[in-house]
Write an enzyme that holds these catalytic residues in place. Structure first.
Site, PDB file in Angstrom:
ATOM      1  N   CYS A 131      -1.207   4.010  10.757  1.00 47.31           N
ATOM      2  CA  CYS A 131      -1.065   5.326  11.402  1.00 47.31           C
ATOM      3  C   CYS A 131      -2.297   5.560  12.263  1.00 47.31           C
ATOM      4  O   CYS A 131      -2.907   6.618  12.209  1.00 47.31           O
ATOM      5  CB  CYS A 131      -0.818   6.435  10.380  1.00 47.31           C
TER       6      CYS A 131
ATOM      7  N   GLY B 230       6.441   7.381   0.522  1.00 43.68           N
ATOM      8  CA  GLY B 230       7.392   7.810   1.553  1.00 43.68           C
ATOM      9  C   GLY B 230       8.275   6.665   2.024  1.00 43.68           C
ATOM     10  O   GLY B 230       9.511   6.765   2.032  1.00 43.68           O
TER      11      GLY B 230
ATOM     12  N   ASP C 271      -0.235   0.091  -5.347  1.00 45.64           N
ATOM     13  CA  ASP C 271      -1.308   0.843  -4.693  1.00 45.64           C
ATOM     14  C   ASP C 271      -2.561   0.729  -5.537  1.00 45.64           C
ATOM     15  O   ASP C 271      -2.495   0.593  -6.752  1.00 45.64           O
ATOM     16  CB  ASP C 271      -0.941   2.324  -4.505  1.00 45.64           C
TER      17      ASP C 271
ATOM     18  N   CYS D  89       0.902  -1.162   0.000  1.00 41.71           N
ATOM     19  CA  CYS D  89       0.000   0.000   0.000  1.00 41.71           C
ATOM     20  C   CYS D  89       0.930   1.198   0.000  1.00 41.71           C
ATOM     21  O   CYS D  89       1.167   1.826   1.027  1.00 41.71           O
ATOM     22  CB  CYS D  89      -0.878  -0.009   1.247  1.00 41.71           C
ATOM     23  N   ALA D  90       1.485   1.500  -1.153  1.00 44.36           N
ATOM     24  CA  ALA D  90       2.740   2.250  -1.190  1.00 44.36           C
ATOM     25  C   ALA D  90       2.604   3.763  -1.329  1.00 44.36           C
ATOM     26  O   ALA D  90       3.517   4.496  -0.945  1.00 44.36           O
ATOM     27  CB  ALA D  90       3.591   1.729  -2.352  1.00 44.36           C
TER      28      ALA D  90
END
Ligand SMILES: C[S@@+](CC[C@H](N)C(=O)[O-])C[C@H]1O[C@@H](n2cnc3c(N)ncnc32)[C@H](O)[C@@H]1O
Length: 446
Positions: free
Chosen positions: A391, A277, A294, A272-273
């Site tokens: 995140c 980053g 992605d 899931c690029a």
């Protein structure tokens, strides 16, 4: 929806460099977010529609981010200061933006109170759908200034107004983190640090600090590759950015690539690029054969742009990580699964997220990421490593996901940071990311 023709009409009556103009555009951005658009998308649509220049973009962005960090309080004040929700929505947006500036609290609030009131009234007067509400804008803002102390005392009893988060978000944070919830919420309202990752293929941390300091920037090295610029500037103005010496990346996000202990020649998947980053960091650390996948074609382009700037190369591919139609059937040595999540750990960078998410989002996204992880596990070589990254600070997306990954065939959990919490003190430099690392027991094959 705001009528863009009216924005063009009022262009003629309001100077673009006036606060009134900026308040009106920020009010339009606010309305878009209230309708469910993300703040970056809302900003680019509102600003593109008026062909805004860099100065206006910066000023509107400041107000728009500021009001998202004050929205609990401004909603409370709007409810106290008006008999019923003001209509049209643009009027609400204008009141929220003006009140957020009157509350002060960051750079966006560099105006005197009388200027804010005057400019908000002018903004209303310049727009066809608001001109009849000039009196209301004036009355609401002046009453706020007159009764500020008593209103703020009352607001202190209202959790959403006090913390500037939806009630459910506050309750959930308190329940999950009974000792740290206040610090987590407070740090989430702070402007984020501007942290850079040094591209060690092109320079070193020490050499880059010297370069930045020679250009007049104060720096602090806060990790093996991480430097904080103490005087934040737009990315284009960061020394060496366009030459690929550095990338903008939070210190916690910089922990991902080293955890995989990459070696030259490894076949690696970043599942899931986008925007790339962590792909960039992996390529800076070793000569790997990287596939950056992605689902989102538009975001995939950002990987190519980022890698080109850094002077790095990977195969990029649009594909769904819950499926295998993009896979050539050669197992990977390492997989980074930076799965989609609520982003509840990066709200200081994205203050709109708290207002856009719904209580059940974490559960739904956890189901998607579980599907992704189960699929990716079958693509990992025996002896290979998979790093789960999120995140989020919600356990259903992080620790519970890791616990279920641990039950997959051959999974062995290795040491990794786990849940990083963005709390005051030494952790203030870190976003709220989560890491769990697994190896696949040798001898198992699929
Ligand atoms: C947290 S972001 C990744 C950030 C990235 N790793 C970085 O460091 O820049 C999650 C990404 O997952 C992508 N995504 C969501 N669902 C996906 C799926 N089923 N398959 C592949 N990618 C997906 C999103 O488009 C988004 O770009």
């Amino acid at each position: 929806m705001t009528d863009q023709k009216h924005f063009r009409t009022q262009n003629a009556t309001l100077r673009p460099d006036s606060l009134a103009f900026r308040l009106l555009v920020a009010a339009d951005v606010f309305c878009r977010v209230a309708r469910g658009q993300s703040l970056p998308n809302a900003l680019s649509q509102s600003l593109d529609a008026i062909a805004a220049d860099t100065t206006i973009r910066g000023a509107v962005q400041d107000i728009s981010y500021h009001v998202m960090r004050k929205r609990g309080m401004t909603a409370f004040l709007c409810a106290e200061l008006t008999d019923k929700p003001p209509k049209p929505p643009l009027l609400q947006g204008l009141l929220h933006c003006a009140l957020s500036l009157l509350l002060h609290g960051n750079d966006a609030a560099r105006y005197e109170s009388y200027t804010i009131v005057d400019q908000a009234v002018r903004a209303a007067g310049s727009h066809p759908s608001l001109s009849r509400a000039k009196g209301l804008v004036n009355a609401v803002l002046r009453r706020f200034l007159r009764e500020k102390n008593s209103l703020l005392e009352k607001a202190a009893q209202n959790r959403s107004a006090h913390w500037n988060y939806p009630d459910w978000w506050i309750d959930r944070t308190e329940k999950i983190y009974p000792d740290q919830w206040m610090s987590i919420l407070a740090v989430g309202n702070m402007p984020p640090p501007l942290t850079l990752r040094v591209n060690i293929r092109k320079t070193t941390v020490a050499a880059y600090c010297r370069l930045a300091e020679a250009a007049g920037f104060r720096t602090a090295a806060i990790g093996p590759f991480a430097i904080k610029l103490l005087d934040p500037v737009p990315v284009q103005e960061i020394p060496g950015f366009m030459d690929g010496l550095v990338s903008v990346q939070d210190a916690a996000a910089q922990l991902a690539a080293p955890l995989l202990a990459l070696k030259d020649g490894m076949k690696v998947l970043d599942a899931c690029a986008a925007p790339g980053g962590k792909s960039g960091h992996m390529l800076e650390l070793a000569d790997i054969d990287l596939l950056a996948l992605d689902r989102d074609r538009h975001r995939l382009r950002m990987i190519d742009e980022n890698l080109a700037r850094l002077g790095l190369k990977a195969k990029t591919r649009q594909g769904d990580a819950t499926r295998s139609d993009w896979w050539d059937k050669t197992p990977f040595d390492c997989i980074l699964a930076d799965v989609p999540c609520t982003a509840s750990g990066i709200i200081r960078r994205h203050p709109d997220i708290r207002w856009l998410r719904r209580p059940y989002d974490a559960r739904e996204l956890a189901m998607l990421s579980r599907k992704i992880l189960e699929n990716l596990w079958t693509m990992l070589k025996p002896g290979g490593k998979l790093l789960l990254a999120t995140c989020s600070i919600w356990p259903e997306e992080s620790e519970r996901q890791a616990a279920s990954l641990a039950s997959l065939p051959g999974a062995v959990r290795l040491p990794a940071p786990g849940q990083l919490l963005p709390i005051s003190g030494e952790r203030e430099d870190h976003d709220g990311l989560f890491y769990a690392l697994f190896s696949k027991h040798n001898g198992l094959s699929y």
